[in-house]
Design a protein around this motif. Sequence first.
Motif, PDB file in Angstrom:
ATOM      1  N   LEU A  51       0.817  -1.216   0.000  1.00  0.00           N
ATOM      2  CA  LEU A  51       0.000   0.000   0.000  1.00  0.00           C
ATOM      3  C   LEU A  51       0.853   1.268   0.000  1.00  0.00           C
ATOM      4  N   PRO A  52       1.894   1.391   0.847  1.00  0.00           N
ATOM      5  CA  PRO A  52       2.693   2.622   0.803  1.00  0.00           C
ATOM      6  C   PRO A  52       3.439   2.795  -0.519  1.00  0.00           C
ATOM      7  N   LEU A  53       3.828   1.681  -1.162  1.00  0.00           N
ATOM      8  CA  LEU A  53       4.506   1.793  -2.456  1.00  0.00           C
ATOM      9  C   LEU A  53       3.547   2.297  -3.521  1.00  0.00           C
ATOM     10  N   MET A  54       2.309   1.805  -3.512  1.00  0.00           N
ATOM     11  CA  MET A  54       1.326   2.258  -4.502  1.00  0.00           C
ATOM     12  C   MET A  54       1.004   3.730  -4.284  1.00  0.00           C
ATOM     13  N   PHE A  92       1.925  10.217  -3.296  1.00  0.00           N
ATOM     14  CA  PHE A  92       1.459  10.448  -1.931  1.00  0.00           C
ATOM     15  C   PHE A  92       2.322   9.651  -0.963  1.00  0.00           C
ATOM     16  N   ASP A  93       2.760  10.297   0.125  1.00  0.00           N
ATOM     17  CA  ASP A  93       3.550   9.632   1.166  1.00  0.00           C
ATOM     18  C   ASP A  93       2.609   9.202   2.283  1.00  0.00           C
ATOM     19  N   VAL A 149      -5.056   5.741  11.161  1.00  0.00           N
ATOM     20  CA  VAL A 149      -5.282   7.044  10.529  1.00  0.00           C
ATOM     21  C   VAL A 149      -4.520   7.134   9.210  1.00  0.00           C
ATOM     22  N   LYS A 150      -3.262   6.689   9.215  1.00  0.00           N
ATOM     23  CA  LYS A 150      -2.454   6.721   7.996  1.00  0.00           C
ATOM     24  C   LYS A 150      -3.062   5.822   6.915  1.00  0.00           C
ATOM     25  N   ARG A 151      -3.518   4.652   7.319  1.00  0.00           N
ATOM     26  CA  ARG A 151      -4.100   3.708   6.356  1.00  0.00           C
ATOM     27  C   ARG A 151      -5.350   4.301   5.709  1.00  0.00           C
ATOM     28  N   ALA A 172      -4.427   6.766   3.140  1.00  0.00           N
ATOM     29  CA  ALA A 172      -3.924   6.079   1.944  1.00  0.00           C
ATOM     30  C   ALA A 172      -5.077   5.540   1.106  1.00  0.00           C
ATOM     31  N   ILE A 173      -6.072   4.949   1.776  1.00  0.00           N
ATOM     32  CA  ILE A 173      -7.240   4.412   1.071  1.00  0.00           C
ATOM     33  C   ILE A 173      -7.984   5.533   0.351  1.00  0.00           C
TER      34      ILE A 173
END
Length: 471
Positions: free
Chosen positions: A276-279, A285-286, A402-404, A407-408
């Motif tokens: 997910l962070p790579l996508m 987006f970081d 919160v970060k997830r 990202a979503i």
Amino acid sequence: MTSEKHIAVLGAGPAGLMAAWELVEAGYQVTILDRDDHVGGMCATQTFKGQHGEYRFDFGGHRFITKNPKLLAFVDELMGDELLYAQRKSVIRYRGRIYQYPLAMLDLIKNAPLPLLIGGAVDLGKQLFKAKPQDQSTVSFAEWIESRFGTTLYKHFFEGYTAKLWGIDPAFLSGDWASQRISLMDLKDVARRLLPGRRSSVRTYARQYRYPKWGFGQLYTRLAEELEKKGVKIVLNSDVCGLAFDANNRIEAVEYRHQGEVNALSCDEVISTLPLPLMCQLTGFDSGLEFRSLRFMNMPMETENISDNTWQYLSDPEILGTRLQEPKRRSFYMAPEGRSSVMIEIPCNKGDEVWTMEGDSLQQRVFRDLESLGVDSKLATGEYFTSYTEHAYPLMDMTYQVKREKAITHLSQFDNLIMTGRQGTFRYIFTDTAMEMGMMAAQSVIDGKDRRREIFDFRNEKTVIEVQSVA
């Protein structure tokens, strides 16, 4: 019916391969890209040619369990007679003692030192009058365990192991996944199991599971072979490095490096199992999300058996690894006849001291740990190889939810992108769930229904996942 739509599937692990299967069965054109030189992702099996024959090592300890009859029937038909039955037997090693896993009261009474038993009894008395925190989203792993098992059992069996596995203090680790991984309800439930005629509410682990004859990865190499027969193109050694968008913010091509060149794969839809962070990074987006990595020390042994345990959980903080596995406990075909092997699973972060340690030095360190566990290092043939998994565990600290969600939200703006799988949804899930997620992603393409939120939250019930399966 054949569709002219071309679907790009990013990642050839369980979720990606199952998505491809559903799509090709529905008549779609499918291309799978994967950066490794093999399929299966974290579920792959590696073969080592030793002095006495071939040894097989998985990336960790896998077993096929599922509550989904349709998925089980699919796997049974795919593997035929090469899908075996195996029995799980696991123990905890701590301070020179061996305990059953999951923890059992009679075993604790028999094996635990007196201070542990006294502390556990005091904690049980306290727990009778203390309410457990209910909102797991705001409770740390340390708080979740202590509120149910007491400080004594937490300190002995959970704190050191958990800190070693995740690389952070359990007080800073989210407790929202604990109810899916810890089988006993609480310390009162442990005690209740001793009372005659009383039923326990323990959520038991699956003792029997299915396992492919030649290692867990055989399931996915077989699936990949069948996919290629159906016309699916699988391009290995292909590292996704960019995405091209049209005027409507839809992905129209996936850029990837292969054999030193950057190529572009045109597509109508993208199903991604990439982390997910790579996508997020590929789309500008970081996310701030991180993964915990693993390194494996795999060694042939000059003996027929090391123990009768599938897993040995290594709770002593000074021991480098977290788990010791003897692969032939899952299938006798994992080592030559009359021989065995061991795999030590070592948590680390990519680029740290363990990740970069020279192989001979790591082996010597592992030898010292084996000796402390009562395993004679002289039984080792001297041969070894190490392997790595960069994105092994989503790091679920107290800030990850919160970060997830951010990202979503970010990725949801791309209408033809579906994230799925363990890394792709940043979830601590089992293989069967990842396969089901892949099927759901494919069905979203087939029927045009947006299931992206449903996939992210799939099988997120607050009950232990690894229960007795239909297998």
